[in-house]
Design an enzyme around this catalytic site. Structure first.
Site, PDB file in Angstrom:
ATOM      1  CB  SER A  11      -0.907   0.024   1.231  1.00  0.00           C
ATOM      2  OG  SER A  11      -1.522   1.295   1.359  1.00  0.00           O
ATOM      3  CG  HIS A  36      -3.889  -1.610  -1.721  1.00  0.00           C
ATOM      4  ND1 HIS A  36      -4.967  -2.366  -2.136  1.00  0.00           N
ATOM      5  CD2 HIS A  36      -4.335  -0.833  -0.710  1.00  0.00           C
ATOM      6  CE1 HIS A  36      -6.020  -2.076  -1.396  1.00  0.00           C
ATOM      7  NE2 HIS A  36      -5.669  -1.134  -0.528  1.00  0.00           N
ATOM      8  CG  ASP A  38      -5.107   2.231   1.036  1.00  0.00           C
ATOM      9  OD1 ASP A  38      -6.107   1.534   0.823  1.00  0.00           O
ATOM     10  OD2 ASP A  38      -4.082   1.801   1.596  1.00  0.00           O
ATOM     11  CG  MET A  40      -7.854   7.193   3.017  1.00  0.00           C
ATOM     12  SD  MET A  40      -6.815   7.283   4.490  1.00  0.00           S
ATOM     13  CE  MET A  40      -6.345   5.562   4.652  1.00  0.00           C
ATOM     14  CG  HIS A  69      -9.411   0.327  -0.418  1.00  0.00           C
ATOM     15  ND1 HIS A  69      -8.841   0.071   0.824  1.00  0.00           N
ATOM     16  CD2 HIS A  69     -10.743   0.357  -0.212  1.00  0.00           C
ATOM     17  CE1 HIS A  69      -9.798  -0.057   1.719  1.00  0.00           C
ATOM     18  NE2 HIS A  69     -10.956   0.135   1.120  1.00  0.00           N
ATOM     19  CG  MET A  71     -11.084   3.409   2.229  1.00  0.00           C
ATOM     20  SD  MET A  71      -9.650   3.313   3.319  1.00  0.00           S
ATOM     21  CE  MET A  71      -8.333   3.521   2.101  1.00  0.00           C
ATOM     22  CG  MET A 140     -11.595  -2.784   5.209  1.00  0.00           C
ATOM     23  SD  MET A 140     -10.033  -2.330   4.409  1.00  0.00           S
ATOM     24  CE  MET A 140      -9.190  -1.433   5.728  1.00  0.00           C
ATOM     25  N   GLY A 145      -8.727   4.191   7.511  1.00  0.00           N
ATOM     26  CA  GLY A 145      -8.480   5.606   7.740  1.00  0.00           C
ATOM     27  C   GLY A 145      -7.084   5.923   8.210  1.00  0.00           C
ATOM     28  N   GLY A 147      -2.904   4.214   8.645  1.00  0.00           N
ATOM     29  CA  GLY A 147      -1.936   3.140   8.491  1.00  0.00           C
ATOM     30  C   GLY A 147      -1.356   2.748   9.835  1.00  0.00           C
ATOM     31  N   GLY A 148      -0.675   1.603   9.867  1.00  0.00           N
ATOM     32  CA  GLY A 148       0.057   1.195  11.051  1.00  0.00           C
ATOM     33  C   GLY A 148      -0.761   0.600  12.178  1.00  0.00           C
ATOM     34  CG  ASP A 176      -6.039  -2.751   3.431  1.00  0.00           C
ATOM     35  OD1 ASP A 176      -5.052  -2.541   4.146  1.00  0.00           O
ATOM     36  OD2 ASP A 176      -6.523  -1.890   2.669  1.00  0.00           O
ATOM     37  N   GLY A 178      -2.659  -4.321   9.037  1.00  0.00           N
ATOM     38  CA  GLY A 178      -1.872  -5.029  10.026  1.00  0.00           C
ATOM     39  C   GLY A 178      -1.258  -6.324   9.545  1.00  0.00           C
ATOM     40  N   GLY A 198       1.266  -2.350   4.263  1.00  0.00           N
ATOM     41  CA  GLY A 198       1.741  -0.972   4.240  1.00  0.00           C
ATOM     42  C   GLY A 198       3.046  -0.814   4.981  1.00  0.00           C
TER      43      GLY A 198
END
Length: 226
Positions: A11, A36, A38, A40, A69, A71, A140, A145, A147-148, A176, A178, A198
């Site tokens: 990602s 990927h 993302d 947002m 993706h 969102m 998910m 919303g 990362g990490g 997607d 963790g 990510g």
């Protein structure tokens, strides 16, 4: 366990945005299967990432499929723009609008593969009516919303439910949030075939580490333990 090949989709939300094109080229060379992306909007999810113009600019540095993706809510007004910017797969959230089937038709009308994402609080049954209209189901494993975040353990049950619901349909099951080499084996056993990663790929943003990090996730996902 599915017999479909495992695909790793780093990602770029975790990339260094100051040298985004270089980062995309690096994960391509490092063995990524998909890129990927993302997106947002600060409305459907708390953060804002970037739009189709930025995506189009980095599309030029790789031939790998762009796994986009969205969102975003409402999402329909942006499908054509991201298709034009170079998306290969466009995934929308089941929770993002009242007319999911119409949205999937719009993606297919652009000649793109269609995906549906479900949040941790959304049951797998929410996508049952559109299974014959999708190419990818994204489960998910964190709340979208940021990362990490840490992987939500209950996602494994949802992945098993998704695999049972999909059956023999040619649908990729993507996960997607963790994802690391430590949990990839369990996630693969539960039915996932596409692994979004990510910070476990981009952490530290040292491009020389990307091949090892991608390979470690792939190896963990495909190697059975005793």
């Amino acid at each position: 366990m599915t017999s479909r090949p495992i695909r790793i989709a780093p990602s770029i939300l975790s990339a260094d945005f100051g040298r985004l094109a270089e980062e995309v080229a690096a994960i391509d060379a490092a063995g990524a299967d998909y890129i990927h992306v993302d997106i947002m909007d600060g409305h459907f999810v708390p953060n804002i990432s970037f739009g189709p113009a930025v995506m189009a600019s980095v599309r030029q540095v790789t031939q790998k499929p762009f796994d986009v993706h969205l969102m975003v809510a409402p999402v329909d007004p942006y499908i054509a723009a991201f298709a034009k910017a170079g998306a290969d797969v466009i995934t929308v959230h089941a929770e993002a609008g009242p007319h999911l089937h119409r949205t999937l038709q719009a993606i297919r009308a652009e000649g793109k593969n269609a995906g549906v994402a479900i949040n941790p609080g959304t049951p797998v049954s929410a996508v049952e009516a559109v299974l014959d209209d999708i190419d990818l189901l994204l489960v998910m494993s964190v709340n979208p919303g940021f990362g990490g975040q840490a992987f939500i353990p209950g996602t494994l049950d949802k992945l098993r439910q998704a695999r049972a619901l999909v059956g023999n349909r040619p649908i990729e099951i993507e996960v997607d949030g963790g994802i690391t080499a430590d949990n990839a084996r369990a996630v693969a056993d539960a039915g996932a075939t596409v692994f979004v990663a990510g910070s476990s790929v981009f952490g530290g943003n040292e491009t020389q580490t990307y091949p090892h990090r991608i390979a470690a996730i792939r190896s963990a996902a495909t190697t059975r333990t005793a």
